[in-house]
Design a protein around this motif. Structure first.
Motif, PDB file in Angstrom:
ATOM      1  N   ALA A 186      19.875 -76.810 -13.831  1.00 47.79           N
ATOM      2  CA  ALA A 186      20.455 -75.347 -13.292  1.00 47.79           C
ATOM      3  C   ALA A 186      20.670 -74.757 -14.152  1.00 47.79           C
ATOM      4  CB  ALA A 186      22.047 -76.363 -12.863  1.00 47.79           C
ATOM      5  N   GLN A 187      20.185 -74.594 -14.809  1.00 49.88           N
ATOM      6  CA  GLN A 187      20.373 -73.691 -16.202  1.00 49.88           C
ATOM      7  C   GLN A 187      18.840 -72.951 -15.646  1.00 49.88           C
ATOM      8  OE1 GLN A 187      20.781 -74.863 -19.526  1.00 49.88           O
ATOM      9  NE2 GLN A 187      23.181 -74.556 -19.646  1.00 49.88           N
ATOM     10  N   ASN A 188      17.671 -74.050 -15.968  1.00 45.81           N
ATOM     11  CA  ASN A 188      16.554 -73.444 -15.621  1.00 45.81           C
ATOM     12  C   ASN A 188      16.662 -72.392 -13.754  1.00 45.81           C
ATOM     13  OD1 ASN A 188      15.674 -74.255 -18.052  1.00 45.81           O
ATOM     14  ND2 ASN A 188      15.065 -76.141 -17.347  1.00 45.81           N
ATOM     15  N   ALA A 189      17.138 -73.248 -13.209  1.00 45.62           N
ATOM     16  CA  ALA A 189      17.266 -72.932 -11.551  1.00 45.62           C
ATOM     17  C   ALA A 189      17.601 -70.986 -11.733  1.00 45.62           C
ATOM     18  CB  ALA A 189      18.317 -73.241 -10.639  1.00 45.62           C
ATOM     19  N   LYS A 190      18.355 -70.507 -12.437  1.00 39.38           N
ATOM     20  CA  LYS A 190      18.668 -69.017 -13.213  1.00 39.38           C
ATOM     21  C   LYS A 190      17.144 -68.400 -13.253  1.00 39.38           C
ATOM     22  CE  LYS A 190      22.985 -69.720 -15.121  1.00 39.38           C
ATOM     23  NZ  LYS A 190      23.522 -70.394 -16.587  1.00 39.38           N
ATOM     24  N   LEU A 191      16.689 -68.930 -13.363  1.00 38.98           N
ATOM     25  CA  LEU A 191      15.438 -68.242 -14.133  1.00 38.98           C
ATOM     26  C   LEU A 191      14.061 -68.197 -13.091  1.00 38.98           C
ATOM     27  CD1 LEU A 191      14.923 -69.718 -17.955  1.00 38.98           C
ATOM     28  CD2 LEU A 191      15.676 -67.484 -17.189  1.00 38.98           C
ATOM     29  N   GLY A 192      14.210 -68.170 -11.652  1.00 41.31           N
ATOM     30  CA  GLY A 192      13.512 -68.539 -10.692  1.00 41.31           C
ATOM     31  C   GLY A 192      12.908 -69.505 -10.037  1.00 41.31           C
ATOM     32  N   GLN A 193      13.141 -70.882 -11.106  1.00 38.37           N
ATOM     33  CA  GLN A 193      12.904 -72.261 -10.449  1.00 38.37           C
ATOM     34  C   GLN A 193      12.942 -73.178  -9.608  1.00 38.37           C
ATOM     35  OE1 GLN A 193      12.221 -74.741 -14.265  1.00 38.37           O
ATOM     36  NE2 GLN A 193      11.862 -72.649 -15.596  1.00 38.37           N
ATOM     37  N   ALA A 194      14.025 -72.255  -8.904  1.00 32.40           N
ATOM     38  CA  ALA A 194      14.671 -72.777  -7.350  1.00 32.40           C
ATOM     39  C   ALA A 194      13.035 -72.124  -6.095  1.00 32.40           C
ATOM     40  CB  ALA A 194      15.396 -72.489  -6.375  1.00 32.40           C
ATOM     41  N   GLY A 195      12.272 -71.655  -7.089  1.00 35.16           N
ATOM     42  CA  GLY A 195      11.038 -71.361  -5.611  1.00 35.16           C
ATOM     43  C   GLY A 195      11.047 -69.458  -5.396  1.00 35.16           C
ATOM     44  N   MET A 196      10.386 -69.116  -5.803  1.00 31.29           N
ATOM     45  CA  MET A 196       9.971 -67.836  -4.332  1.00 31.29           C
ATOM     46  C   MET A 196       9.382 -67.683  -3.489  1.00 31.29           C
ATOM     47  SD  MET A 196       6.392 -67.397  -7.123  1.00 31.29           S
ATOM     48  CE  MET A 196       7.123 -68.395  -7.992  1.00 31.29           C
ATOM     49  N   VAL A 197      10.228 -65.834  -2.913  1.00 41.66           N
ATOM     50  CA  VAL A 197       9.432 -65.982  -1.918  1.00 41.66           C
ATOM     51  C   VAL A 197       8.502 -65.184  -1.298  1.00 41.66           C
ATOM     52  CG1 VAL A 197      10.432 -65.028   0.863  1.00 41.66           C
ATOM     53  CG2 VAL A 197      11.548 -67.366  -0.609  1.00 41.66           C
ATOM     54  N   TRP A 198       7.999 -64.314  -0.651  1.00 42.43           N
ATOM     55  CA  TRP A 198       6.422 -63.169  -1.016  1.00 42.43           C
ATOM     56  C   TRP A 198       7.220 -62.832   0.590  1.00 42.43           C
ATOM     57  CZ3 TRP A 198       3.084 -60.612  -2.543  1.00 42.43           C
ATOM     58  CH2 TRP A 198       2.986 -59.662  -2.354  1.00 42.43           C
ATOM     59  N   ILE A 199       8.118 -61.489   0.302  1.00 40.39           N
ATOM     60  CA  ILE A 199       8.148 -60.256   1.250  1.00 40.39           C
ATOM     61  C   ILE A 199       7.325 -59.066   1.758  1.00 40.39           C
ATOM     62  CG2 ILE A 199      10.395 -59.630   2.252  1.00 40.39           C
ATOM     63  CD1 ILE A 199      12.167 -61.196   0.159  1.00 40.39           C
ATOM     64  N   ASP A 200       7.160 -59.210   2.758  1.00 39.80           N
ATOM     65  CA  ASP A 200       6.524 -58.021   2.798  1.00 39.80           C
ATOM     66  C   ASP A 200       6.163 -57.727   4.926  1.00 39.80           C
ATOM     67  OD1 ASP A 200       4.704 -59.632   4.332  1.00 39.80           O
ATOM     68  OD2 ASP A 200       2.832 -59.391   3.429  1.00 39.80           O
ATOM     69  N   ASP A 201       7.927 -57.884   4.908  1.00 40.85           N
ATOM     70  CA  ASP A 201       8.286 -57.226   6.407  1.00 40.85           C
ATOM     71  C   ASP A 201       9.054 -56.991   6.300  1.00 40.85           C
ATOM     72  OD1 ASP A 201      10.028 -59.236   5.982  1.00 40.85           O
ATOM     73  OD2 ASP A 201       8.709 -60.989   6.556  1.00 40.85           O
ATOM     74  N   THR A 202       9.900 -57.113   7.621  1.00 40.53           N
ATOM     75  CA  THR A 202      11.357 -56.127   7.975  1.00 40.53           C
ATOM     76  C   THR A 202      12.517 -57.092   7.640  1.00 40.53           C
ATOM     77  OG1 THR A 202      10.375 -55.132  10.127  1.00 40.53           O
ATOM     78  CG2 THR A 202      10.205 -53.895   8.280  1.00 40.53           C
ATOM     79  N   ASP A 203      11.999 -58.040   7.882  1.00 40.40           N
ATOM     80  CA  ASP A 203      13.131 -59.052   8.293  1.00 40.40           C
ATOM     81  C   ASP A 203      13.911 -59.384   7.288  1.00 40.40           C
ATOM     82  OD1 ASP A 203      12.166 -59.816  10.383  1.00 40.40           O
ATOM     83  OD2 ASP A 203      11.197 -61.687   9.533  1.00 40.40           O
ATOM     84  N   GLU A 204      14.954 -59.729   7.049  1.00 36.49           N
ATOM     85  CA  GLU A 204      16.699 -59.878   6.212  1.00 36.49           C
ATOM     86  C   GLU A 204      15.647 -61.112   5.502  1.00 36.49           C
ATOM     87  OE1 GLU A 204      20.725 -60.256   5.153  1.00 36.49           O
ATOM     88  OE2 GLU A 204      20.619 -60.161   7.174  1.00 36.49           O
ATOM     89  N   HIS A 205      15.675 -61.494   4.662  1.00 34.72           N
ATOM     90  CA  HIS A 205      15.421 -62.911   3.239  1.00 34.72           C
ATOM     91  C   HIS A 205      17.144 -62.691   2.731  1.00 34.72           C
ATOM     92  CE1 HIS A 205      11.112 -63.006   4.266  1.00 34.72           C
ATOM     93  NE2 HIS A 205      11.287 -61.587   4.583  1.00 34.72           N
ATOM     94  N   VAL A 206      17.308 -64.763   3.242  1.00 35.07           N
ATOM     95  CA  VAL A 206      18.799 -64.688   2.606  1.00 35.07           C
ATOM     96  C   VAL A 206      18.042 -65.359   0.898  1.00 35.07           C
ATOM     97  CG1 VAL A 206      20.452 -66.329   2.636  1.00 35.07           C
ATOM     98  CG2 VAL A 206      20.115 -65.099   4.711  1.00 35.07           C
ATOM     99  N   GLY A 207      18.879 -65.089  -0.015  1.00 35.99           N
ATOM    100  CA  GLY A 207      18.779 -65.672  -1.334  1.00 35.99           C
ATOM    101  C   GLY A 207      19.289 -67.419  -1.530  1.00 35.99           C
ATOM    102  N   PRO A 208      20.288 -66.962  -2.471  1.00 36.24           N
ATOM    103  CA  PRO A 208      20.407 -65.766  -3.328  1.00 36.24           C
ATOM    104  C   PRO A 208      18.988 -65.439  -4.232  1.00 36.24           C
ATOM    105  CG  PRO A 208      21.307 -67.773  -4.044  1.00 36.24           C
ATOM    106  CD  PRO A 208      21.196 -67.861  -3.179  1.00 36.24           C
ATOM    107  N   PHE A 209      18.441 -64.492  -4.810  1.00 34.35           N
ATOM    108  CA  PHE A 209      17.535 -64.299  -5.504  1.00 34.35           C
ATOM    109  C   PHE A 209      18.391 -63.862  -7.164  1.00 34.35           C
ATOM    110  CE2 PHE A 209      16.330 -63.357  -1.141  1.00 34.35           C
ATOM    111  CZ  PHE A 209      15.398 -64.683  -0.804  1.00 34.35           C
ATOM    112  N   CYS A 210      17.438 -64.846  -7.769  1.00 35.72           N
ATOM    113  CA  CYS A 210      17.625 -64.365  -9.303  1.00 35.72           C
ATOM    114  C   CYS A 210      16.961 -62.565 -10.299  1.00 35.72           C
ATOM    115  CB  CYS A 210      17.789 -64.513 -10.174  1.00 35.72           C
ATOM    116  SG  CYS A 210      16.188 -65.711 -10.790  1.00 35.72           S
TER     117      CYS A 210
END
Length: 90
Positions: free
Chosen positions: A13-37
């Protein structure tokens, strides 16, 4: 299969704060739901704060982010008007 964040050990869980839950490439105008850190701005990006929740009180309608920068925080959702970013889940 990936674990849900509520099934992680304390260390995971502590590592997840650092983004280890994955990532999302965003280059469009849609809403992307996180949460993102964290957000890495690949190409100058404009966030449409009127259409998403980036966790900033009284934010202007749009925020322009310079390319090749990283910002950290708690971002519940992100919607771009332009640009490209890499959003880290956490």
């Amino acid at each position: 299969m990936a674990k849900g964040l509520n099934r992680l050990t304390v260390q995971e869980a502590q590592n997840a704060k650092l983004g280890q839950a994955g990532m999302v490439w965003i280059d469009d105008t849609d809403e992307h739901v996180g949460p993102f850190c964290a957000i890495y701005i690949h190409a100058e990006a404009v966030i449409d704060t009127s259409e998403c929740d980036i966790g900033i009180d009284d934010a202007p309608a749009t925020i322009t982010l310079a390319a090749k920068e990283t910002i950290y925080g708690h971002f519940p959702s992100i919607e771009l008007d332009s640009g490209a970013i890499l959003a880290y889940r956490g």
